[in-house]
Design a protein around this motif. Structure first.
Motif, PDB file in Angstrom:
ATOM      1  N   TYR A  42       0.644  -1.516  -3.335  1.00  0.00           N
ATOM      2  CA  TYR A  42      -0.404  -0.187  -2.777  1.00  0.00           C
ATOM      3  C   TYR A  42       1.114   0.237  -1.969  1.00  0.00           C
ATOM      4  O   TYR A  42       1.565   1.576  -2.789  1.00  0.00           O
ATOM      5  CB  TYR A  42      -1.266  -0.239  -2.120  1.00  0.00           C
ATOM      6  CG  TYR A  42      -1.842   0.818  -1.646  1.00  0.00           C
ATOM      7  CD1 TYR A  42      -2.510   1.649  -2.127  1.00  0.00           C
ATOM      8  CD2 TYR A  42      -1.430   1.709   0.067  1.00  0.00           C
ATOM      9  CE1 TYR A  42      -2.807   3.379  -1.621  1.00  0.00           C
ATOM     10  CE2 TYR A  42      -1.298   2.659   0.373  1.00  0.00           C
ATOM     11  CZ  TYR A  42      -2.489   3.712  -0.938  1.00  0.00           C
ATOM     12  OH  TYR A  42      -2.506   5.188  -0.473  1.00  0.00           O
ATOM     13  N   TYR A  43       1.433  -0.228  -1.177  1.00  0.00           N
ATOM     14  CA  TYR A  43       2.929   0.802  -0.267  1.00  0.00           C
ATOM     15  C   TYR A  43       3.930   0.884  -1.010  1.00  0.00           C
ATOM     16  O   TYR A  43       4.530   2.305  -0.745  1.00  0.00           O
ATOM     17  CB  TYR A  43       2.750   0.102   0.971  1.00  0.00           C
ATOM     18  CG  TYR A  43       1.915  -0.680   1.518  1.00  0.00           C
ATOM     19  CD1 TYR A  43       1.132   1.043   2.248  1.00  0.00           C
ATOM     20  CD2 TYR A  43       1.571  -1.788   2.418  1.00  0.00           C
ATOM     21  CE1 TYR A  43       0.054   0.700   3.080  1.00  0.00           C
ATOM     22  CE2 TYR A  43       0.432  -1.418   3.016  1.00  0.00           C
ATOM     23  CZ  TYR A  43      -0.826  -0.384   3.646  1.00  0.00           C
ATOM     24  OH  TYR A  43      -1.447  -0.629   4.565  1.00  0.00           O
ATOM     25  N   HIS A  46       3.029   3.721  -3.403  1.00  0.00           N
ATOM     26  CA  HIS A  46       2.567   5.736  -3.054  1.00  0.00           C
ATOM     27  C   HIS A  46       3.816   5.837  -2.073  1.00  0.00           C
ATOM     28  O   HIS A  46       4.105   6.844  -1.532  1.00  0.00           O
ATOM     29  CB  HIS A  46       0.942   5.067  -2.314  1.00  0.00           C
ATOM     30  CG  HIS A  46       0.453   4.744  -2.790  1.00  0.00           C
ATOM     31  ND1 HIS A  46      -0.273   6.101  -4.020  1.00  0.00           N
ATOM     32  CD2 HIS A  46      -0.272   3.914  -3.835  1.00  0.00           C
ATOM     33  CE1 HIS A  46      -1.113   5.686  -4.896  1.00  0.00           C
ATOM     34  NE2 HIS A  46      -0.893   4.216  -4.645  1.00  0.00           N
ATOM     35  N   THR A  51       2.771   9.728  -1.895  1.00  0.00           N
ATOM     36  CA  THR A  51       1.681   9.757  -1.049  1.00  0.00           C
ATOM     37  C   THR A  51       1.106   9.068  -0.272  1.00  0.00           C
ATOM     38  O   THR A  51      -0.281   9.055   0.216  1.00  0.00           O
ATOM     39  CB  THR A  51       0.778   9.871  -2.279  1.00  0.00           C
ATOM     40  OG1 THR A  51       0.316   8.094  -3.058  1.00  0.00           O
ATOM     41  CG2 THR A  51       1.191  10.746  -3.421  1.00  0.00           C
ATOM     42  N   PHE A  52       2.123   7.638  -0.012  1.00  0.00           N
ATOM     43  CA  PHE A  52       1.795   7.379   1.748  1.00  0.00           C
ATOM     44  C   PHE A  52       2.967   7.691   2.365  1.00  0.00           C
ATOM     45  O   PHE A  52       4.065   7.415   1.996  1.00  0.00           O
ATOM     46  CB  PHE A  52       2.055   5.934   0.876  1.00  0.00           C
ATOM     47  CG  PHE A  52       1.122   5.196   2.445  1.00  0.00           C
ATOM     48  CD1 PHE A  52      -0.038   5.481   3.306  1.00  0.00           C
ATOM     49  CD2 PHE A  52       2.154   4.205   3.059  1.00  0.00           C
ATOM     50  CE1 PHE A  52       0.009   4.027   4.477  1.00  0.00           C
ATOM     51  CE2 PHE A  52       2.087   3.517   4.575  1.00  0.00           C
ATOM     52  CZ  PHE A  52       1.313   3.601   4.697  1.00  0.00           C
ATOM     53  N   SER A  54       4.560   6.543   6.723  1.00  0.00           N
ATOM     54  CA  SER A  54       4.248   5.969   7.591  1.00  0.00           C
ATOM     55  C   SER A  54       5.178   6.639   8.770  1.00  0.00           C
ATOM     56  O   SER A  54       6.376   6.408   8.188  1.00  0.00           O
ATOM     57  CB  SER A  54       3.879   4.416   7.979  1.00  0.00           C
ATOM     58  OG  SER A  54       4.423   3.846   8.716  1.00  0.00           O
ATOM     59  N   GLY A  68      -0.100   5.275   9.223  1.00  0.00           N
ATOM     60  CA  GLY A  68      -0.234   5.321   7.637  1.00  0.00           C
ATOM     61  C   GLY A  68      -0.976   6.359   7.263  1.00  0.00           C
ATOM     62  O   GLY A  68      -2.178   6.612   8.238  1.00  0.00           O
ATOM     63  N   SER A  70      -2.722   8.473   4.010  1.00  0.00           N
ATOM     64  CA  SER A  70      -2.280   8.439   2.013  1.00  0.00           C
ATOM     65  C   SER A  70      -2.491   9.598   1.877  1.00  0.00           C
ATOM     66  O   SER A  70      -3.747  10.046   2.606  1.00  0.00           O
ATOM     67  CB  SER A  70      -3.330   7.472   1.384  1.00  0.00           C
ATOM     68  OG  SER A  70      -3.274   5.780   1.644  1.00  0.00           O
ATOM     69  N   VAL A  72      -4.263  12.174  -0.466  1.00  0.00           N
ATOM     70  CA  VAL A  72      -5.238  12.310  -1.691  1.00  0.00           C
ATOM     71  C   VAL A  72      -6.042  13.611  -1.896  1.00  0.00           C
ATOM     72  O   VAL A  72      -5.765  14.415  -1.259  1.00  0.00           O
ATOM     73  CB  VAL A  72      -7.154  10.994  -1.704  1.00  0.00           C
ATOM     74  CG1 VAL A  72      -6.671   9.589  -1.064  1.00  0.00           C
ATOM     75  CG2 VAL A  72      -7.280  11.886   0.127  1.00  0.00           C
ATOM     76  N   GLY A  86      -5.492  14.002   3.933  1.00  0.00           N
ATOM     77  CA  GLY A  86      -4.666  12.622   5.166  1.00  0.00           C
ATOM     78  C   GLY A  86      -6.155  11.921   5.334  1.00  0.00           C
ATOM     79  O   GLY A  86      -6.028  11.977   5.916  1.00  0.00           O
ATOM     80  N   SER A  89      -4.526   5.435   8.114  1.00  0.00           N
ATOM     81  CA  SER A  89      -4.945   4.218   7.816  1.00  0.00           C
ATOM     82  C   SER A  89      -3.744   2.909   9.447  1.00  0.00           C
ATOM     83  O   SER A  89      -2.898   3.825   9.835  1.00  0.00           O
ATOM     84  CB  SER A  89      -4.801   3.011   6.664  1.00  0.00           C
ATOM     85  OG  SER A  89      -3.750   3.427   6.085  1.00  0.00           O
TER      86      SER A  89
END
Length: 150
Positions: A42-43, A46, A51-52, A54, A68, A70, A72, A86, A89
């Motif tokens: 995932y990380y 993205h 789209t991620f 951190s 973090g 993400s 969407v 946003g 997480s």
């Protein structure tokens, strides 16, 4: 102690993932599978497509705090005309460094990035421990949030 902040790199992922798993454990999650492979996938994907995001807090070279977000997108609505959201997480600070403003600084950095990327809102499902941080920052509760587990 001198805390510095920087964005995550792929070289940080193994440590970041271990901190994410520690966060989930601390929040009382049932650990019935090994998430490491899924989290790394995932990380990696993205972070590559932007789209991620951190930010990390470091004491010298040691990662002591993580954030973090993400990004969407859903159809625009009156509360978020851009449709970009946003989703926070991985907000986690090492126990030895808590109550020193580190989480607030990390939160400020990711919220600023959300604004720069055109997000109209930032959301989080807060742990009991995090509620005070988020309400003091200006987050409000949405009692309409519901979830259907598949």
């Amino acid at each position: 102690m001198s805390v510095s902040y920087r964005k995550i790199t792929t070289a940080d992922l193994d440590t970041f993932i271990e901190m994410r798993i520690n966060q989930l454990r601390e929040e009382g999650a049932n650990e019935d599978i090994d998430l490491r492979h899924a989290l790394k996938d995932y990380y990696t994907r993205h972070m590559a497509d932007g789209t991620f995001i951190s930010w990390l807090a470091l004491d010298n070279e040691k990662i002591i705090g993580t954030s973090g977000m993400s990004i969407v997108e859903k159809p625009p609505y009156f509360g978020c005309p851009s449709g970009k959201i946003g989703l926070l997480s991985s907000m986690f600070t090492d126990k030895a460094y808590r109550r020193q403003g580190i989480a607030k600084e990390l939160l400020t950095k990711v919220v600023n990035e959300a604004r720069e990327k055109g997000c109209g809102t930032v959301q989080i499902t807060a742990s009991d421990m995090g509620v005070l941080l988020y309400t003091n920052f200006g987050f409000t509760k949405n009692n309409n949030f519901m979830q259907y587990k598949l």
